[in-house]
Write an enzyme that holds these catalytic residues in place. Structure first.
Site, mmCIF file in Angstrom:
data_model
loop_
_atom_site.group_PDB
_atom_site.id
_atom_site.type_symbol
_atom_site.label_atom_id
_atom_site.label_comp_id
_atom_site.label_asym_id
_atom_site.label_seq_id
_atom_site.Cartn_x
_atom_site.Cartn_y
_atom_site.Cartn_z
ATOM 1 N N HIS A 210 -18.850 45.355 48.886
ATOM 2 C CA HIS A 210 -20.155 45.871 49.308
ATOM 3 C C HIS A 210 -20.329 45.462 50.765
ATOM 4 O O HIS A 210 -20.081 44.307 51.122
ATOM 5 C CB HIS A 210 -21.268 45.262 48.442
ATOM 6 N N ARG B 99 -29.687 50.749 54.003
ATOM 7 C CA ARG B 99 -29.015 51.650 54.954
ATOM 8 C C ARG B 99 -29.402 53.099 54.684
ATOM 9 O O ARG B 99 -29.571 53.895 55.596
ATOM 10 C CB ARG B 99 -27.494 51.477 54.875
#
Length: 573
Positions: A239, A261
């Site tokens: 990740h 994001r």
């Protein structure tokens, strides 16, 4: 040695995450008279990784989206290595499962003003299809599942760890599982007509990792020792944004979710410059593998932050908005002394999910009759890369299927006699450290974390992988030579650590050998010495077996059962 306590049950479920709990509920629904037992290393509803899911659950519900589009995103995200029948099962059954979660189990997901379920953007997807409850989706799902399991009187073996899969006397099927009661330190043999392997993966062998601390790849290690085939083991997902809270804290590595994001968060290097545009036109919304490699490149190029990572910036989206939209993330950062809504927070890629696992069929059966598998213990669904939001969908979809399949299977089965030679051999092996002088387990644990992070990490080469292979062999041999001493067996963390390490080292060896065998770069597996993806039409997956204490790797061709590379099942309107 006195007789081992034995428990008989129709169905034994190893693990109490989304896969295990859904399987128990579906099996019970199919036949309420079945004797169903859930065994879990910790406490039901309080441990494992599903509970930690933040982002959400991918499902094609919205107008304009479709199951076909979700399928194409999954196949393309997985770089054409997925088993297409499994991927189709995932995306098509997810629709049914999300309604079951809401309408039958009582999950409350976030909604739009018009009452429809809210779906947010996640990387690598062509549609906003991630259903969520704020950024704490997993807690909502596990709480509701656990309540339902408790209310149905399903048997629970809490604080029991699975030690070994035990074959029937004739060796042709699975007859049961050797367990360790962690409360008493005594072994227990559980005989079952069907066993579900749903212990979850969890790459905790890496220096920075997200899964809960109880994860040690037990299911995968037991499957290898039982002679079963694992696939895609080189595919470890990192990740991109694990919290970098500094040394000496378990908070380092914990995920700051992808929705940050997706909502427009920026990644900045140590010089406080946005850099993702230099690597991918999608900027911060590129897939996890690309963002992780890009961050890794910035760090290697000497543009790291003080603790050796990069920054995530959210304040340009408005601190109030960030606090409201990402309450869980803001609180998680605050717990570690950081202010996500107003300031820059340091992040680093962190080992998150294993796309690889047990070879299994779409009814969750495996090559060993009586053994079923679901969730992160399985391989083939995600191929080379898992799309964020497809993980909890995978667990719940296949968990439900496994429950139905096991209920059918046990209707025609009798309990088998266990191979007691296997039971005794396993007990002897796992009691060995109690008879040896204590050694420095911690240093082996640290050496394993450094080895996997440095040499089998985000970017790999043949040289680094061969070095890792050698190191892992030495660590396995060192672990065998040291013990924990004649300590009390009840709640013995030291003894548990020894067993955890034994499993982690074996699975790390499988990851490393599969990574050596794949001389191209696909998805999560990136070889600096073989940067090209290779021919998509001639795609193969790695299959690993453990025979006579040796790992064997074979490359097997991917079967394009629904669609070939370059084609699409989407029909343009």
């Amino acid at each position: 040695m006195s007789a081992i306590p034995t428990i008989d049950t129709d169905i034994l479920i190893l693990g109490s995450g989304g896969a295990g709990l859904f399987a128990a509920l579906h099996a019970h629904q199919a036949n309420p008279n079945l004797n169903i037992t859930i065994a879990v290393k910790g406490l039901l509803g309080k441990c494992g990784c599903t509970r930690m899911v933040q982002g959400g659950y991918n499902v094609a519900l919205a107008e304009g989206d479709s199951v076909e589009r979700h399928f194409m995103d999954t196949i393309e995200g997985g770089k054409w290595l997925s088993d297409q029948d499994l991927a189709w099962t995932l995306v098509s059954k997810a629709v049914e499962r999300i309604h079951e979660l809401e309408n039958e189990l009582g999950c409350f997901f976030d909604r739009n003003p018009d009452g429809t379920v809210h779906q947010k953007a996640f990387a690598g997807q062509t549609f906003d299809r991630t259903v969520h409850k704020g950024d704490l989706t997993g807690i909502e799902i596990i709480n509701r599942l656990a309540e339902q399991v408790w209310s149905r009187g399903i048997n629970r073996l809490e604080e029991h760890r699975a030690i070994e899969l035990i074959h029937s006397k004739d060796g042709k099927a699975l007859a049961g599982v050797l367990m360790l009661n962690m409360q008493t330190g005594q072994f227990v043999l559980v005989r079952a007509k069907a066993v579900l392997l749903a212990t979850g993966g969890g790459p905790t062998m890496y220096k920075y990792h997200t899964p809960s601390g109880d994860k040690s790849c037990d299911g995968l290690a037991m499957a290898l020792r039982a002679g079963l085939t694992l696939r895609d083991m080189e595919m470890v997902q990192f990740h991109p944004t694990g919290l970098l809270a500094g040394p000496g804290t378990r908070m380092t590595g914990t995920v700051l979710e992808e929705g940050l994001r997706g909502a427009g968060g920026y990644l900045l290097n140590g010089n406080k410059e946005r850099f993702m545009g230099n690597y991918d036109p999608r900027n911060e919304r590129a897939t996890r593998d690309i963002v992780s490699r890009s961050i890794n490149s910035e760090i290697r190029a000497g543009r790291a932050t003080p603790n050796g990572g990069v920054y995530i910036q959210m304040n340009h989206l408005g601190p109030e908005n960030v606090r409201k939209q990402f309450k869980g993330m803001v609180e998680r950062c605050a717990d570690s002394g950081f202010d996500l809504a107003n300031d820059l927070v340091e992040v680093v890629p962190t080992a998150h999910y294993m796309m690889g696992g047990l070879v299994f069929k779409k009814d969750c059966s495996t090559e060993l009759p009586g053994l079923f598998a679901a969730g992160e213990d399985t391989g083939g669904v995600h191929g080379a890369n898992r799309l964020g939001g497809n993980g909890v969908a995978n667990s719940t979809v296949f968990g439900g299927i496994a429950g139905d399949a096991m209920a059918d299977w046990v209707a025609t089965q009798q309990l088998s006699e266990c191979n007691m030679d296997e039971v005794m051999a396993s007990i002897q092996e796992h009691e060995a450290p109690l008879k040896q002088l204590p050694g420095d387990i911690e240093s082996i644990r640290d050496a394993l974390a450094e080895c996997m992070w440095d040499d089998v990490g985000i970017s790999r080469t043949r040289e680094s992988l061969l070095r890792a292979s050698q190191t892992l062999e030495q660590l396995a041999s060192q672990l065998k030579q040291i013990g924990v001493g004649d300590i009390q067996r009840e709640y013995s963390n030291t003894w548990q650590d020894w067993m955890n390490l034994q499993n982690l080292i074996l699975v790390s060896q499988a990851v490393t050998q599969a990574a050596i065998a794949r001389e191209n770069s696909r998805g999560a597996h990136y070889r600096d010495d073989f940067p090209e993806p290779g021919s998509l039409e001639d795609s193969y997956y790695t299959a690993v077996n453990f025979n006579n204490e040796e790992l064997k790797i074979e490359n097997r061709p991917v079967q394009f059962t629904m669609i070939k590379p370059g084609q699409t099942i989407l029909v343009e309107a």
